[in-house]
Enzyme design. Structure first.
Site, short mmCIF file in Angstrom:
data_model
loop_
_atom_site.label_atom_id
_atom_site.label_comp_id
_atom_site.label_asym_id
_atom_site.label_seq_id
_atom_site.Cartn_x
_atom_site.Cartn_y
_atom_site.Cartn_z
CG LEU A 101 9.28 18.25 8.45
CD1 LEU A 101 9.69 16.80 8.92
CD2 LEU A 101 9.96 19.45 9.24
CG ASP A 107 2.97 1.35 9.72
OD1 ASP A 107 3.44 1.59 8.04
OD2 ASP A 107 2.96 2.99 9.95
NE ARG A 152 0.08 10.50 10.27
CZ ARG A 152 -0.20 9.12 9.24
NH1 ARG A 152 -1.59 9.28 9.74
NH2 ARG A 152 -0.36 9.01 8.45
N PRO A 153 1.24 16.53 11.03
CG PRO A 153 2.94 17.88 11.83
CD PRO A 153 2.71 16.60 12.44
CB CYS A 211 -5.75 9.88 11.58
SG CYS A 211 -4.02 8.98 11.44
NE ARG A 227 0.35 11.94 7.03
CZ ARG A 227 0.03 13.31 7.02
NH1 ARG A 227 -0.57 14.52 7.21
NH2 ARG A 227 1.29 13.94 7.12
CE LYS A 263 -1.62 1.67 3.88
NZ LYS A 263 -1.67 2.63 4.06
CG ASN A 264 2.10 2.87 3.87
OD1 ASN A 264 0.48 2.82 3.17
ND2 ASN A 264 2.46 2.27 4.78
NE ARG A 307 -7.56 4.54 5.40
CZ ARG A 307 -6.91 4.61 6.39
NH1 ARG A 307 -6.67 4.76 7.57
NH2 ARG A 307 -5.53 5.60 6.03
C1 EPZ Z 1 3.49 7.10 5.91
O1 EPZ Z 1 2.91 7.97 7.26
C2 EPZ Z 1 3.26 5.59 5.98
N1 EPZ Z 1 2.09 5.87 5.63
C3 EPZ Z 1 2.64 5.22 7.25
O2 EPZ Z 1 1.78 4.34 7.24
C4 EPZ Z 1 4.31 5.08 8.58
O3 EPZ Z 1 3.07 4.84 9.55
C5 EPZ Z 1 4.78 6.58 8.25
O4 EPZ Z 1 4.43 7.27 7.20
C6 EPZ Z 1 6.59 5.98 9.34
O5 EPZ Z 1 6.55 5.05 8.84
C7 EPZ Z 1 1.83 5.97 3.86
O6 EPZ Z 1 3.13 5.49 3.53
C8 EPZ Z 1 0.55 6.13 2.87
P1 EPZ Z 1 6.00 10.60 8.32
P2 EPZ Z 1 3.62 9.77 6.39
O7 EPZ Z 1 5.69 11.37 7.89
O8 EPZ Z 1 4.37 9.79 5.66
C9 EPZ Z 1 5.83 13.67 11.79
C10 EPZ Z 1 -0.17 3.38 8.30
O9 EPZ Z 1 -0.23 2.37 8.75
N2 EPZ Z 1 5.73 14.66 10.79
O10 EPZ Z 1 7.04 9.83 8.13
O11 EPZ Z 1 2.26 10.56 7.14
C11 EPZ Z 1 4.83 13.05 12.13
O12 EPZ Z 1 4.10 13.90 13.02
C12 EPZ Z 1 0.44 4.02 7.45
O13 EPZ Z 1 0.22 2.10 6.62
C13 EPZ Z 1 5.95 16.11 11.18
O14 EPZ Z 1 5.97 16.51 11.73
O15 EPZ Z 1 4.31 9.81 7.67
C14 EPZ Z 1 4.79 11.74 12.76
O16 EPZ Z 1 4.88 11.51 13.41
C15 EPZ Z 1 0.26 5.04 8.96
N3 EPZ Z 1 6.04 16.79 10.55
C16 EPZ Z 1 6.70 11.73 11.58
O17 EPZ Z 1 7.06 12.93 11.53
C17 EPZ Z 1 5.70 16.48 8.86
O18 EPZ Z 1 5.51 17.78 7.87
C18 EPZ Z 1 6.30 10.03 10.81
O19 EPZ Z 1 5.62 10.95 9.87
C19 EPZ Z 1 5.75 15.42 8.38
C20 EPZ Z 1 6.08 14.23 9.92
#
Ligand code: EPZ
Length: 419
Positions: free
Chosen positions: A125, A306, A121-122, A116, A92, A22-23, A398
């Site tokens: 970055l 995950d 989820r800001p 969520c 998202r 999926k990811n 999902r």
């Molecule tokens: C991806 O989400 C995955 N989703 C998530 O899988 C996975 O848990 C996550 O990466 C971490 O590995 C998809 O690939 C579609 P991040 P993403 O940006 O990109 C913070 C599942 O169950 N952050 O790496 O949203 C954020 O709040 C899902 O399949 C900022 O602060 O994750 C989090 O605490 C759930 N500012 C951390 O970074 C930003 O601009 C990691 O988030 C972006 C993120």
């Protein structure tokens, strides 16, 4: 809302094939916007989130056709039309169209995808990186508007290795003028899959899987039709593996890339689970009780967040006390209350959960709060003494393709109730 009636006392046996990731699929579908032509994407899983991304592409004007697990996207006539809050709130990861729309058209307007259950989820970055590439960003009324005549290559250093920010910036830099270097990037296997797709359509990306990406910008006319095969879903595969361990079964998962599972397999071996690894398969011989272990979720190649809920379900039945620290998301313990309803002995202190293993779990009425929490409750219910009723199964749909069919083929007894 759909429910699952899940019988306890299962011992899973047999072979199951992991679907495409999926990811990995979601960013590749978003990247197909860049290629003003056709992309053929294979091994696409039949998931609700993937359907939502396809709806977003159609909303933008792409022609999308599907034949089993092959999706063809023709992005020739895509336009950067506004993506509504309704569409964005359905998933998202819709925010992954930001980089490719901005890179190709110099304009994008999307609603904030919203947080969520697992955290706020800001997107700071993502937006800071796009500004460094020369974009002007306006945020108002819950919408993000990004504009740039043409993006210019930059040297970006991410505050943290965000998967989504890395993906959006990689896509935005494809058509930028000059070279972009992005440091402290996410190293997940899904980023390597995205790099391979981007290079197959004519992009010049190097370094995925390492700390630093380098992207040499090209022109839209340099991009060409291409085909791509999505990597296997390491989290779906990992969920089968933990399911075998928690039910004391004997399961072989095929269509996996074992090295993508290394952080999980290492932890399971530490807990005493028998695991045999082949070229593209993993066999788990559950041998009853597992030993307590400590887990700290980290960016890849650390232990994947995950898989945290699924491991918590397993460790609820371990010998001894385990400690799980969730460093990635600030609110990813929603499954704790539901596991406690089944008899688990878990205490949460901030981002740390202390799990004291119990001898048995009992069936209960429980609710899925998000995708992986739901999966964890399926695993716990299969191992429980008696039946459970799991609500809000839409969360599971999902990210898991026909979950009940695949687990029932291994000997589980899961009935979907649509009401
Ligand atoms: C991806 O989400 C995955 N989703 C998530 O899988 C996975 O848990 C996550 O990466 C971490 O590995 C998809 O690939 C579609 P991040 P993403 O940006 O990109 C913070 C599942 O169950 N952050 O790496 O949203 C954020 O709040 C899902 O399949 C900022 O602060 O994750 C989090 O605490 C759930 N500012 C951390 O970074 C930003 O601009 C990691 O988030 C972006 C993120």
């Amino acid at each position: 809302m759909h429910k699952f009636m899940i019988a306890g006392g299962s011992h899973l046996k047999g072979t199951v094939r992991a679907s495409g990731s999926k990811n990995a699929t979601l960013p590749v579908l978003a990247a197909s916007i860049l290629n003003a032509g056709k992309s053929v994407i294979k091994e696409v899983p039949g998931l609700v989130d993937v359907s939502v991304m396809k709806d977003v592409l159609v909303h933008l004007g792409a022609r999308v056709s599907c034949e089993k697990d092959v999706v063809e996207v023709d992005s020739s006539d895509i336009q950067p039309v506004e993506i509504s809050e309704e569409l964005m709130r359905r998933m998202r990861a819709s925010n992954l169209v930001l980089g490719s729309l901005l890179g190709r058209f110099g304009y994008v307007k999307i609603s904030y995808p919203g947080g969520c259950q697992i955290g706020s989820r800001p997107m700071n970055l993502h937006l800071k990186g796009l500004q460094m590439l020369g974009a002007t960003i306006h945020e108002k009324y819950g919408y993000i508007i990004a504009e740039a005549k043409r993006l210019t290559g930059a040297d970006i250093h991410l505050d943290l290795p965000s998967v989504g920010a890395t993906e959006n910036l990689m896509m935005a830099a494809i058509l930028a003028d000059g070279v972009t270097t992005i440091r402290n990037v996410a190293k997940e296997p899904e980023l390597v899959c995205l790099q391979n797709y981007l290079n197959s359509i004519g992009g010049h990306v190097m370094g995925a899987g390492t700390d630093t990406l380098k992207i040499e910008g090209v022109h839209l006319s340099d991009l060409k039709p291409a085909a791509c095969t999505v990597i296997p879903d390491r989290i779906e595969a990992g969920t089968y593996i933990v399911a075998a361990a928690i039910t004391g079964g004997d399961v072989t998962v095929v269509n996996v890339i074992p090295e993508h599972l290394d952080p999980l397999l290492a932890k399971l071996r530490e807990a005493g689970v028998n695991i045999a690894v082949g070229a593209n398969d993993v066999r788990v011989l559950g041998n009853g009780k597992v030993k307590a272990v400590d887990i700290k979720t980290m960016p890849y190649p650390g232990f994947p967040t995950d898989m945290q809920p699924q491991m918590m379900a397993l460790l609820s039945l371990a010998e001894g006390t385990s400690v799980i620290t969730e460093t990635i998301f600030e609110n990813r313990f929603k499954h704790v209350g539901e596991l406690q309803r089944m008899g688990a002995d878990i205490k949460v202190e901030g981002r740390t959960a202390i799990i004291k293993g119990v001898n048995r779990l009992s069936g209960a009425n429980v609710e899925a709060s998000d995708l992986r929490a739901g999966a964890a409750l399926v695993l716990a219910a299969m191992a429980a003494d008696d039946n459970s009723l799991l609500d809000n199964v839409e969360h599971i749909d999902r990210g898991y393709d026909q979950l009940e069919d695949k687990y029932n083929a291994l000997g589980a007894r899961i009935i979907r109730i649509n009401n």
